[in-house]
Design an enzyme around this catalytic site. Structure first.
Site, PDB file in Angstrom:
ATOM      1  N   ASP A 257       0.924  -1.070   0.079  1.00 61.13           N
ATOM      2  CA  ASP A 257       0.096   0.046  -0.006  1.00 61.13           C
ATOM      3  C   ASP A 257       0.733   1.291   0.062  1.00 61.13           C
ATOM      4  O   ASP A 257       2.172   1.253  -0.101  1.00 61.13           O
ATOM      5  CB  ASP A 257      -0.969   0.065   1.228  1.00 61.13           C
ATOM      6  CG  ASP A 257      -2.188   0.835   0.929  1.00 61.13           C
ATOM      7  OD1 ASP A 257      -2.115   1.828   0.406  1.00 61.13           O
ATOM      8  OD2 ASP A 257      -3.343   0.197   1.241  1.00 61.13           O
ATOM      9  N   HIS A 280       1.606   1.726  -3.284  1.00 64.28           N
ATOM     10  CA  HIS A 280       0.895   2.627  -3.908  1.00 64.28           C
ATOM     11  C   HIS A 280       1.316   4.064  -4.046  1.00 64.28           C
ATOM     12  O   HIS A 280       0.693   4.933  -4.232  1.00 64.28           O
ATOM     13  CB  HIS A 280      -0.520   2.584  -3.160  1.00 64.28           C
ATOM     14  CG  HIS A 280      -1.495   1.491  -3.130  1.00 64.28           C
ATOM     15  ND1 HIS A 280      -2.493   1.237  -2.435  1.00 64.28           N
ATOM     16  CD2 HIS A 280      -1.073   0.026  -3.817  1.00 64.28           C
ATOM     17  CE1 HIS A 280      -2.886  -0.028  -2.777  1.00 64.28           C
ATOM     18  NE2 HIS A 280      -2.091  -0.550  -3.446  1.00 64.28           N
TER      19      HIS A 280
END
Ligand SMILES: *[C@@H]1O[C@H](CO)[C@@H](O)[C@H](O)[C@H]1NC(C)=O
Ligand SMILES: *[C@@H]1O[C@H](CO)[C@@H](O)[C@H](O)[C@H]1NC(C)=O
Ligand SMILES: *[C@@H]1O[C@H](CO)[C@@H](O)[C@H](O)[C@H]1NC(C)=O
Ligand SMILES: *[C@@H]1O[C@H](CO)[C@@H](O)[C@H](O)[C@H]1NC(C)=O
Ligand SMILES: *[C@@H]1O[C@H](CO)[C@@H](O)[C@H](O)[C@H]1NC(C)=O
Ligand SMILES: *[C@@H]1O[C@H](CO)[C@@H](O)[C@H](O)[C@H]1NC(C)=O
Ligand SMILES: *[C@@H]1O[C@H](CO)[C@@H](O)[C@H](O)[C@H]1NC(C)=O
Ligand SMILES: *[C@@H]1O[C@H](CO)[C@@H](O)[C@H](O)[C@H]1NC(C)=O
Ligand SMILES: *[C@@H]1O[C@H](CO)[C@@H](O)[C@H](O)[C@H]1NC(C)=O
Ligand SMILES: *[C@@H]1O[C@H](CO)[C@@H](O)[C@H](O)[C@H]1NC(C)=O
Ligand SMILES: *[C@@H]1O[C@H](CO)[C@@H](O)[C@H](O)[C@H]1NC(C)=O
Ligand SMILES: *[C@@H]1O[C@H](CO)[C@@H](O)[C@H](O)[C@H]1NC(C)=O
Length: 446
Positions: A257, A280
């Site tokens: 993430d 991310h």
């Protein structure tokens, strides 16, 4: 079970050192120094906060923590070492020794302590215990295994902290509402450093930094992952919240993430020299999630980042002015606030879906609805420059997207030096509700 030289020494020495050493002595016995790691001398750079970094006086007392070394909870020994070495001590987790933590530890009372983690520290896999006892931090239902805070604390030593993540990845696959602890909670720390550590298999985010200031994170490795089909979800590298004057640098992150995420009220943060893989990206937000709250993210500098196999490189994500849902356990919208004075400079990308993603419609798929209720959280004075590399094929020929919910809530967004191409050799950008005069050399197709 292995007993290294260090641990034999520590067994022999622990009673003498911990109990017999007079407090407040400035001379540290030679045998203590042999067991201690030298506190690293952390140089902040190339960018700096424009003020001296926190410095700590030397520590006199030494407390060697004895592990039971059989997988049972070592928390009592750990807590008592922290208590005995508080106010000027050096706590050692011995090299080659495994420690098990099965109790939530509140370490927010620390003052002038060095935490020397040479060994291997693992949290137990008792998911029922941790869900009932991990520390609750309210924001996004975040919980932490422990909370470390106070004043003038340095953590270092070259050791490893392991969150035993697999049981949590497996449990989350059947119930997204379980509370997965964050591996490292820096909560209310004024002045200090966290360096030279390996963080592994966090159940959720790796670092949560709350109510803290003047803290430097340096030379950290982050990695972990799943051994089966259940993904290791939401494993952000760092999340800063209500914190000021934070540096995150010289680290290597392999996660699933955000590599770093600036949550509400993160100010004066530098992030530099990171290698992020599988993440991310480096993200402002999400912000504006909670109606009635004001979220500020200001004076952020992100410099010299290598970003590979990621969803984005530079991202600003803001919820719209209307209630929205990203998923069952992530909902929001309608919050107030401002993102301002944020710079991303020198990002080297490979196989990244979007080089830049700015959205004010986070969590809202219906763009008509998003534009009808523009975000109450403004984005201004943003600079993104000198990016190079290739995106993934996911959105080819589009390499980035800059979409505000209204031109009234986005201003002074400058993008330049984008030497970024898609695998097919294109460089098209999606741009909406944004002043194109600031977007130098971008081919905006909408
Ligand atoms: C672990 O070691 C401690 C101390 O030697 C002992 O009291 C305890 O019973 C042991 N526990 C297990 C599970 O072996
Ligand atoms: C949890 O840890 C204990 C002790 O290390 C081990 O015996 C047990 O198999 C583990 N349980 C799971 C579900 O991994
Ligand atoms: C944190 O909140 C959860 C869910 O509301 C609760 O079950 C848990 O006991 C709380 N933890 C503490 C330490 O209060
Ligand atoms: C942070 O500080 C605020 C204000 O003092 C307090 O209300 C909050 O509980 C603190 N948060 C944590 C996680 O300690
Ligand atoms: C927090 O947890 C509650 C109960 O599981 C859930 O309803 C809510 O959506 C969660 N909030 C956030 C912001 O994730
Ligand atoms: C980074 O930390 C590791 C231990 O985790 C250490 O061996 C290495 O020397 C450190 N690197 C720097 C540049 O300080
Ligand atoms: C950029 O970061 C890398 C590590 O990812 C480092 O090797 C390099 O020296 C840094 N460059 C500058 C200009 O600081
Ligand atoms: C980087 O991420 C990719 C995809 O997530 C993974 O396959 C690869 O092993 C990772 N590489 C490193 C060095 O962590
Ligand atoms: C963030 O800062 C703003 C402005 O000072 C304040 O109104 C707000 O309550 C703060 N939010 C949090 C979560 O601390
Ligand atoms: C903008 O942020 C940078 C740090 O990224 C800081 O050096 C500078 O002083 C800030 N500018 C203003 C006007 O506050
Ligand atoms: C999107 O929102 C608009 C405006 O509220 C509404 O008219 C439309 O039905 C919505 N579309 C979908 C697919 O829900
Ligand atoms: C927030 O935005 C919505 C929709 O754009 C608007 O109706 C509302 O009045 C705003 N709220 C505040 C407090 O500004």
């Amino acid at each position: 079970m292995m007993l290294g030289l260090h641990s034999i020494l520590s067994l022999l020495l622990c009673i003498e050192i911990v109990f017999a050493k007079p407090e407040g002595t400035s001379l540290v016995p030679r045998e203590d120094l042999l067991l201690r790691s030298l506190r690293p001398n952390i140089a902040v750079g190339p960018k700096s906060l424009g003020k001296p970094v926190h410095s700590s006086p030397s520590r006199s007392k030494t407390c060697i923590i004895k592990s039971k070394e059989n997988g049972s909870d070592d928390s009592t020994a750990i807590l008592s070492a922290f208590q005995q070495c508080n106010n000027g001590g050096h706590v050692v987790f011995t090299k080659g020794v495994k420690y098990t933590i099965g109790t939530a530890l509140d370490l927010t009372f620390l003052r002038h302590v060095d935490v020397d983690i040479q060994g291997y520290v693992q949290f137990t896999n008792d998911t029922d215990y941790w869900q009932a006892n991990a520390f609750n931090h309210t924001f996004q239902n975040a919980t932490t295994f422990f909370q470390l805070g106070g004043e003038d604390v340095n953590v270092f030593g070259g050791g490893t902290i392991d969150g035993n993540g697999q049981v949590w990845y497996d449990l989350y696959a059947s119930n997204i509402y379980i509370l997965r602890p964050i591996l490292f909670g820096t909560i209310g720390l004024k002045g200090g450093s966290i360096a030279d550590l390996n963080l592994r298999y966090s159940p959720q985010w790796y670092n949560l930094v709350v109510n803290s200031s003047d803290v430097v994170f340096s030379n950290i490795t982050i990695s972990g992952g799943t051994v089966n089909k259940n993904p290791a979800k939401n494993t952000d590298g760092w999340d800063t919240y209500r914190s000021d004057s934070i540096v995150i640098q010289n680290s290597n992150i392999d996660n699933g993430d955000d590599c770093v995420s600036f949550k509400p009220n993160s100010t004066n943060v530098i992030v530099q020299n990171l290698i992020c893989n599988g993440s991310h990206g480096i993200s402002v937000g999400s912000l504006g999630q909670y109606k009635g709250e004001t979220d500020i993210v200001r004076n952020i500098y992100v410099y010299n980042i290598t970003m590979t196999n990621s969803g984005t490189a530079a991202r600003i994500k803001v919820w719209p002015g209307v209630s929205s849902a990203l998923s069952g356990d992530l909902q929001g919208g309608g919050g107030l606030g401002a993102v301002s004075n944020v710079t991303y400079e020198r990002m080297s990308i490979a196989n990244v879906d979007y080089a830049i993603e700015i959205t004010q419609c986070y969590g809202q798929k219906n763009l008509t609805l998003c534009n009808q209720f523009p975000s109450n959280l403004t984005i201004s004075n943003i600079s993104m420059h000198d990016f190079s590399g290739k995106t993934s094929k996911k959105y080819d020929p589009i390499v980035g997207t800059l979409v505000c919910s209204s031109p009234n809530v986005c201003s002074d967004i400058k993008v330049s030096g984008m030497n970024v191409k898609s695998p097919k050799g294109f460089a098209q950008w999606t741009c909406a509700n944004i002043d194109k005069a600031g977007l130098q050399g971008l081919n905006c197709t909408s």
